[in-house]
Design an enzyme around this catalytic site. Structure first.
Site, PDB file in Angstrom:
ATOM      1  N   ASP A   1       0.830  -1.198   0.000  1.00  0.00           N
ATOM      2  CA  ASP A   1       0.000   0.000   0.000  1.00  0.00           C
ATOM      3  C   ASP A   1       0.867   1.251   0.000  1.00  0.00           C
ATOM      4  O   ASP A   1       1.952   1.278   0.582  1.00  0.00           O
ATOM      5  CB  ASP A   1      -0.895  -0.034   1.246  1.00  0.00           C
ATOM      6  CG  ASP A   1      -1.816   1.163   1.329  1.00  0.00           C
ATOM      7  OD1 ASP A   1      -2.678   1.300   0.434  1.00  0.00           O
ATOM      8  OD2 ASP A   1      -1.670   1.959   2.272  1.00  0.00           O
TER       9      ASP A   1
ATOM     10  N   GLU B   1       1.709  -0.210  -4.804  1.00  0.00           N
ATOM     11  CA  GLU B   1       0.648   0.688  -5.258  1.00  0.00           C
ATOM     12  C   GLU B   1       1.252   2.051  -5.546  1.00  0.00           C
ATOM     13  O   GLU B   1       1.731   2.733  -4.635  1.00  0.00           O
ATOM     14  CB  GLU B   1      -0.439   0.819  -4.194  1.00  0.00           C
ATOM     15  CG  GLU B   1      -1.552   1.766  -4.621  1.00  0.00           C
ATOM     16  CD  GLU B   1      -2.309   2.394  -3.456  1.00  0.00           C
ATOM     17  OE1 GLU B   1      -3.462   2.813  -3.672  1.00  0.00           O
ATOM     18  OE2 GLU B   1      -1.754   2.475  -2.343  1.00  0.00           O
TER      19      GLU B   1
END
Length: 595
Positions: free
Chosen positions: A292, A326
């Site tokens: 993330d 990401e």
């Protein structure tokens, strides 16, 4: 057809499996991404995470899109038949770590159902189950040859650290608030001898003893020991500079919408994060990490962390551990930068998502897709790396492909919206990259937008803003469970998944452009078997009218077989194949070994 019968039929038709699921390369996978809280409730006893009180204490309110709904790891375990029948070979599970149950200003509270507000990095959140439940899930998936990827976070933790000066604090830069002064350039001298965060040695960071250079951080007494491992409770391991503007230095040093931003330059942090996530590999034998907010972490962290994780995995007997970050940017150059500078093995292909959605909605010519693939050599490792990029057309943050198509074509009929969405999924499953299905897309979920509006329940929902949605390809709503193996999108994805797995050209094969234009209509590529060199021509029609014409093929491809759609058996001439493709249709034409 019942799910069990459908599953058996698919498995019977599937190609022989590799010697072991461990042998599969990252590009061989078909990912299925889900948030456990929104997938299936296998144990109602953990809905409140062992807490007592109202939703502001427990985080549980299945009627509100921003709170826990009850899904858990036992529910996912219960539905592995469904995942396998869809054709997925790997499950990307949204973060499962223990989260702060509720946070946010008064009147704007929401819960950590999504998993990105971590307090304990060593255990599963009680709302989702236990570490034993996760082990049971991983073992059961592996027994089926399905890999399990974890969603991890190193950039931030839950919002625990507060500042004496303010609540919603603006970013304060290193120039205006240097480490060597308290509260600005005119403040008292602190952190004597600290040479700045660019000198990333234990000796230098030992001189950084006070975190009050920009703000005066503190941990409320009630939360002084809430983070695990314990070292994470010390503000010295955070940047403490206020909210990121997502530009300049604040992109890697600012708080992500108030979340505590970890000082990933600190050697103790690097050491600690390697131990935290290496332990999950050691204990559970997982197969990959989705990282993330990877773009908001300094490159030096990744150049230490990634090799350590790969080594940990190899020591555990996991040779093809897949790591992807990401980087929420649709520019291929920006994506590629993080594989070259940060040395991330791969990143999520946001450029692919933007292009497929625009092309399948008729908003752009097919050359928009061609531009994405033309940039593949920019990635570290070039086109071989591009084949390992996880591709997607919708997710839990940006929204679903069907939503973007419906938004672009508000007057389109349900049948046209379904046809365009099917086309988008065909592009996802046949073009280069690692196709990633977002749970619910295969059941015609559309959603109302991004973030919470794209996080509908797969099990019977009690959330009014989900239950009034009009799904594609079905008369069902979100008010009932949606695990229907007869849904047209489910069947399309399952068929394409089987096709992809049967042909190495569609997983490991190089891809070359055959046709694109600045208008809706034909987009065509050829992919080549990495061993035999056999060609597979893939042609899509993004137009509302049929397309007919000639498409270039390899001159040595003398005979063709239709794997999907309609294909002539022989070329019109050496190097040219005549195709007719219906509106929003596609064809997959396989040639034998070239002459």
């Amino acid at each position: 057809m019942k799910l069990a019968a459908f599953l058996l039929a698919l498995l019977a038709a599937a190609p022989a499996a590799a010697q072991s699921y461990r042998d599969r390369l990252p590009e061989d996978e078909i990912l299925y991404f889900l948030l456990p809280d929104r997938f299936e409730n296998g144990d109602t006893a953990n809905d409140r995470g062992g807490l007592k009180g109202d939703r502001l204490v427990t985080g549980f309110d299945p009627t509100h899109k921003g709170f826990y709904h009850g899904g858990d790891l036992k529910g996912l375990l219960k539905r592995l038949d469904y995942v396998e029948a869809l054709g997925a070979t790997a499950i990307w599970v949204g973060p499962i770590f223990r989260n702060k149950p509720v946070q946010g200003p008064k009147g704007q509270e929401s819960a950590g159902y999504h998993g990105y507000w971590v307090t304990d990095f060593t255990r599963v959140d009680p709302h989702l189950g236990s570490n034993a439940d996760f082990k049971a899930l991983v073992d059961a998936a592996h027994a089926r040859g399905i890999k399990v990827y974890m969603d991890i976070i190193v950039n931030h933790t839950a919002d625990v650290i507060q500042y004496r000066e303010c609540g919603d604090c603006a970013y304060r830069s290193r120039a205006d608030y240097p480490y060597g002064r308290k509260g600005g350039v005119a403040g008292e001298a602190i952190n004597d001898g600290f040479a700045g965060d660019g000198v990333q040695t234990p000796e230098n960071f030992a001189k950084l003893t006070r975190p009050d250079y920009a703000y005066t951080p503190f941990v409320p007494a009630a939360e002084k020991d809430v983070k695990v491992p314990a070292w994470l409770n010390d503000p010295i391991y955070y940047h403490n500079r206020g909210n990121s503007t997502f530009a300049g230095e604040s992109s890697t040093m600012g708080d992500f919408v108030g979340l505590d931003d970890v000082a990933t330059e600190h050697p103790r942090v690097i050491e600690g994060m390697i131990e935290i996530f290496g332990s999950w590999i050691d204990r559970f034998g997982i197969d990959g990490f989705r990282i993330d907010t990877a773009r908001h972490v300094n490159p030096e962290f990744w150049t230490a962390f990634v090799p350590a994780m790969e080594a940990r995995a190899k020591a555990k007997g996991i040779p093809n551990f897949h790591i992807f970050g990401e980087v929420a940017d649709p520019d291929p150059a920006a994506l590629a930068r993080h594989t070259r500078i940060d040395k991330l093995p791969t990143v999520l292909d946001f450029a692919f998502a933007r292009a497929v959605n625009a092309v399948s909605a008729g908003e752009a010519g097919t050359d928009k897709l061609a531009a994405v693939f033309a940039a593949d050599p920019l990635y570290e490792g070039g086109e071989a790396t591009a084949r390992r990029l996880p591709t997607f057309i919708g997710n839990h943050d940006q929204g679903r492909a069907a939503y973007f198509i419906r938004k672009a074509l508000p007057g389109a009929s349900p049948s046209e919206l379904l046809a365009r969405t099917r086309l988008a999924h065909a592009m996802l499953l046949l073009l280069r990259g690692v196709p990633t299905i977002y749970s619910g897309d295969e059941q015609g979920f559309v959603g109302d937008g991004d973030d919470q509006n794209a996080r509908e329940d797969m099990f019977a929902s009690k959330t009014a803003v989900y239950n009034d949605n009009q799904l594609l390809g079905t008369d069902r709503t979100n008010a009932v469970a949606n695990f229907n193996a007869d849904h047209p999108l489910f069947r399309e994805i399952a068929t394409l998944s089987k096709l992809r797995r049967a042909h190495p050209a569609l997983t490991r094969g190089r891809q070359i452009l055959r046709f694109a234009s600045d208008k809706s209509g034909l987009f065509a590529v050829s992919r080549f078997d990495p061993v035999t060199g056999g060609e597979i021509l893939i042609a899509f029609n993004s137009s509302a009218t049929p397309w007919s014409g000639n498409v270039e093929v390899d001159p040595g491809s003398a005979a063709f077989e239709a794997l999907a759609g309609v294909c002539p058996t022989t070329p019109a001439a050496p190097g040219s194949l005549t195709l007719t493709i219906p509106a929003f249709g596609y064809a997959v034409c396989a040639a034998g070994k070239p002459k």
